[in-house]
Design an enzyme around this catalytic site. Structure first.
Site, PDB file in Angstrom:
ATOM      1  N   ASP A   1       0.917  -1.198   0.019  1.00 53.56           N
ATOM      2  CA  ASP A   1      -0.053   0.060  -0.057  1.00 53.56           C
ATOM      3  C   ASP A   1       0.906   1.225   0.117  1.00 53.56           C
ATOM      4  O   ASP A   1       1.984   1.034   0.492  1.00 53.56           O
ATOM      5  CB  ASP A   1      -1.146  -0.016   1.318  1.00 53.56           C
TER       6      ASP A   1
HETATM    7  C1  BGC Z   1      -5.016   3.251   0.239  1.00 56.96           C
HETATM    8  C2  BGC Z   1      -4.903   2.434  -0.834  1.00 56.96           C
HETATM    9  C3  BGC Z   1      -4.629   3.185  -2.052  1.00 56.96           C
HETATM   10  C4  BGC Z   1      -3.535   3.773  -2.100  1.00 56.96           C
HETATM   11  C5  BGC Z   1      -3.150   4.778  -3.231  1.00 56.96           C
HETATM   12  C6  BGC Z   1      -3.659   4.385   0.380  1.00 56.96           C
HETATM   13  O1  BGC Z   1      -4.013   5.391   1.155  1.00 56.96           O
HETATM   14  O2  BGC Z   1      -5.009   2.669   1.437  1.00 56.96           O
HETATM   15  O3  BGC Z   1      -6.312   1.892  -1.027  1.00 56.96           O
HETATM   16  O4  BGC Z   1      -4.840   2.326  -3.353  1.00 56.96           O
HETATM   17  O5  BGC Z   1      -3.577   4.989  -1.053  1.00 56.96           O
HETATM   18  O6  BGC Z   1      -3.764   5.940  -3.465  1.00 56.96           O
END
Ligand code: BGC
Length: 776
Positions: free
Chosen positions: A229
């Site tokens: 993530d």
């Molecule tokens: C989220 C993800 C997301 C990523 C990119 C993170 O804060 O948990 O689900 O894909 O950001 O935006």
């Protein structure tokens, strides 16, 4: 691309570089090796492709894309074919924007209704969540675009999401929390899996060799790329050892030296690095060369409208007051009808190509109505003075729901109620002796003590950019509701099994309830609920007959007949649940299979669907695998977990001896509160309740909030907040500012550095930690 030949040509430095992003959304390219960049973008209910300022919180703009309904509504359709089509539409749009991998779907279990991100997740049930996830993946991947199943694993709360440790016993882990990922992988074959921010049983996911290598790859057979993530990488060398291949976004080579040193010293086997490089290259060669296509925004909007109709839930329809006739004099009340809530906040937030509110859809459909705001969304005011004007109207369509600030990525809700003013106004409206039809908006369960004041309730959830039109379609009967709850709506938050401890000490998330999540708990203890799992009404009626359970070489099937005995076309979801009847064992009712069937008036259809073999098994800890439970099972077929039309019992061999082992009492009879002692004995070790800070041992994993006593840190955060305020247009009261402050104050410093795509040097944070540790 000849992957092995390419790897041979790469220097150690290049290989290491490939395992981290190049920018916020791009992987590294190497022109001389003919390796292009691959572009990733969020998901999961539309493409959030950013071309200017980039962020992982959905704050900066993105290119307009179709905003489909969020996962809560998608799952309520219980229609795999439809969700596959949603995936195809999203894939097509991604391809048009030059996005190669879409960051979705989110298949985490809705463990507790307060999780801020529940609107992005499918269900409290692992089979339904897994099947919906797999269908979404098949759809996206069929367009030549990759998907990314998130957030692996046991990432079921937003408060302190970057530091929380999910303490889960092995059975709950495999049977509840890993199962949707297993189904998604085996039935969907996604390009990537996203490792989450949190820890599971003490280890951050990006470093979790057991969960990533042993479970995900070896047991579940995942062959693709594990990507962190955004900013979730914890320890680069350990992450590669754990087979977490790719760190996103770029951390500007922050960790490259560590990896090179580890390889040179022999601490990290170069073949381990090569395996990650090979997986990344094979993803790049599969997805990054696809030429851009186009999509028809108007057609996609119409499809989003159809999807919204399929997942909206008719909760109540006293004296069949719905569908309405357009000729009935009617009032539309509620600010949310204009300030329509159709998606949630955070990284899934996209710019829609069009947006039709409920109010606009009424106008578009030529409905004769008057409109009143009724309540304020910013404060708790109501203006009931308009009520006297409503005398001549027979029906009031009242739009209620969760305001934007209530549900978001990054934090959990603090209660399950709607704002007071909305509830009070409903009572006033009801007092007028009119028929009140509530249209409910929001992506998570709310308490509905106000239900008695509404004659009908249509739950539109977060229905995407065409949700206003879908509301009109359903209210006026152009479409017949067929959505079914994919999660239980309790009567009160206190009825939720995890309510006494969920979020109380969010850094130590004790999953005391084990497998008893959602209806597994409510049905085990027979607790009354507002709306049971699988429930949803229709404007027509169905009759089930000739139901039987068939067993053949590939397992159990449910067969039967269904007839539409009402007066319009409609769809019903036939559901089968199985429950092991062993009284003292830790067993629960489980959704075993389902089918959504559409029928014309009077039409009779035969149906048959298979049951998931896994519901007859449990995870045997000593053997590290699923084994047959044995014993007697009740098979129940019906139209919700509580509306059972057919029941039969079957004995499936001797009960497995380990199911007969004596358990801490609560787990065989989960009545009342589950104590910490019971949990510790199931979990196998003692657990701490609260994180205790040593105020001279802050680290880069500490947050600004943790170090707030330090004068230097306070000064730094003062200037930082000023900067955030500037970015949010200078308004300290704005939701955006409040959100950014909350996120920044609660994010560990190392993660902030990683998430800033290397803009803030780690040395600044190291200095702050030093100052805080010296009480300066
Ligand atoms: C989220 C993800 C997301 C990523 C990119 C993170 O804060 O948990 O689900 O894909 O950001 O935006």
């Amino acid at each position: 691309m000849d992957i092995q030949a390419t790897i041979k040509k790469m220097t150690l430095k290049e290989k290491v570089r490939l395992t981290s992003g190049k920018t916020f959304w791009l992987t590294h390219d190497f022109e001389h090796l003919n390796i292009p960049s691959l572009k990733m973008s969020d998901g999961p209910h539309g493409v959030r492709c950013q071309s200017e300022s980039e962020d992982h919180l959905g704050v900066n703009r993105s290119i307009p894309a179709t905003c489909f309904p969020t996962a809560s509504l998608l799952a309520s359709s219980w229609d795999e074919g439809l969700i596959e089509e949603v995936g195809q539409h999203i894939g097509k749009e991604a391809n048009a924007f030059g996005v190669h991998v879409v960051l979705g779907p989110g298949v985490n279990i809705k463990r507790n209704p307060l999780c801020g991100r529940n609107f992005e997740y499918f269900s409290e049930d692992p089979l339904l969540a897994g099947k919906m996830g797999a269908a979404w993946i098949r759809g996206v991947e069929s367009t030549g675009v990759g998907s990314s199943v998130k957030h692996f694993a046991a990432n079921n709360q937003e408060d302190q999401r970057m530091l929380s440790d999910s303490l889960v016993d092995t059975r709950a882990l495999f049977e509840m929390y890993l199962r949707p990922f297993e189904i998604s992988i085996q039935q969907g074959q996604p390009a990537t899996i996203m490792s989450s921010y949190n820890k599971v049983n003490g280890t951050y996911l990006s470093d979790h060799t057991y969960l990533l290598n042993d479970v995900l790859r070896t047991s579940f057979g995942f062959k693709g790329v594990v990507v962190t993530d955004w900013g979730a990488l914890h320890h680069k060398v350990k992450s590669l050892e754990a087979t977490n291949d790719l760190e996103m976004p770029t951390s500007k080579q922050m960790f490259d030296k560590d990896v090179i040193k580890a390889v040179v010293s022999g601490q990290l086997d170069e073949s381990t690095l090569d395996a990650s490089v090979a997986r990344i290259l094979s993803m790049v060669s599969k997805y990054a060369f696809k030429p851009k296509g186009t999509f028809d925004a108007q057609l996609h909007h119409q499809f989003a409208r159809k999807v919204a109709c399929e997942g909206a839930i008719l909760c109540k329809n006293e004296s069949d007051i719905l569908p309405l006739s357009k000729d009935t004099p009617m009032a539309l009340v509620g600010r949310l009808a204009k300030e329509f809530r159709y998606q949630g906040s955070g990284s899934s937030h996209i710019q829609p190509t069009r947006l039709v509110s409920i109010h606009d859809a009424f106008v578009q459909a030529d409905v004769d109505f008057v409109y009143e705001d009724g309540y304020d969304l910013e404060d708790n005011e109501i203006d009931a003075s308009f009520i006297s004007k409503l005398k001549r109207y027979e029906v009031i369509v009242y739009v209620m729901g969760l305001p934007d600030a209530y549900e978001s990525e990054g934090y959990d809700r603090t209660h399950m109620n709607l704002p007071e003013n909305q509830m009070s106004l409903l009572k006033y409206l009801n007092n007028q002796g009119k028929k009140v039809v509530v249209v409910l908006l929001g992506g998570s369960p709310v308490t509905m003590d106000w239900e008695e004041y509404a004659h009908a309730i249509l739950h539109m959830q977060l229905s995407g950019q065409a949700g206003g039109e879908a509301t009109v379609d359903l209210l006026f009967g152009y479409s017949n509701p067929s959505g079914k709850f994919a999660e239980t709506y309790p009567l009160a938050y206190k009825d939720v099994v995890s309510s006494p401890y969920y979020g109380v000490h969010p850094r130590i998330a004790q999953y005391r309830e084990s497998i008893y999540v959602g209806y597994r708990y409510f049905d085990k203890v027979n607790l009354p609920v507002r709306y049971p799992f699988g429930f949803g009404l229709s404007y027509t009626k169905f009759q089930l007959s000739d139901i039987r359970i068939k067993q053949n070489h590939d397992g159990f099937h449910v067969c039967g007949k269904i007839q539409n005995v009402g007066s319009r076309f409609g769809k019903e979801v036939v559901q089968c649940y199985v429950t092991n009847t062993e009284r003292t064992a830790m067993v629960a009712k489980q959704l075993a299979g389902f089918a959504k069937i559409g029928l014309e008036i009077d039409e009779i259809k035969e149906f048959e669907f298979s049951l998931d073999p896994r519901v007859f098994e449990f995870y045997q800890e000593e053997q590290h695998r699923f084994e047959a439970m044995g014993g007697e099972f009740v098979f129940e077929v019906g139209t919700s977990s509580r509306k059972i039309i057919y029941q039969t019992k079957m004995s499936l061999g001797p009960i497995h001896p380990s199911l007969l082992q004596v358990l801490p009492l609560w787990y065989s009879n989960p009545v009342g509160l589950v104590s910490k002692t019971d949990f510790e004995s199931l979990y196998g070790q003692s657990v701490q309740d609260e994180q205790i800070f040593n105020r001279s041992k802050f680290t880069l994993m500490s947050t600004f909030e943790d170090m707030a006593d330090s004068k230097s840190v306070s000064l730094f955060t003062f200037f930082m907040k000023r900067e955030l305020c500037k970015r949010s247009g200078g308004d300290v009261d704005s939701l955006e500012y409040q959100f950014l402050v909350k996120m920044t104050m609660n994010t560990p410093l190392q993660r902030l550095c990683q998430q800033s795509a290397g803009m803030i040097p780690l040395s600044v944070f190291k200095t702050l930690v030093f100052l805080a540790n010296h009480k300066l």
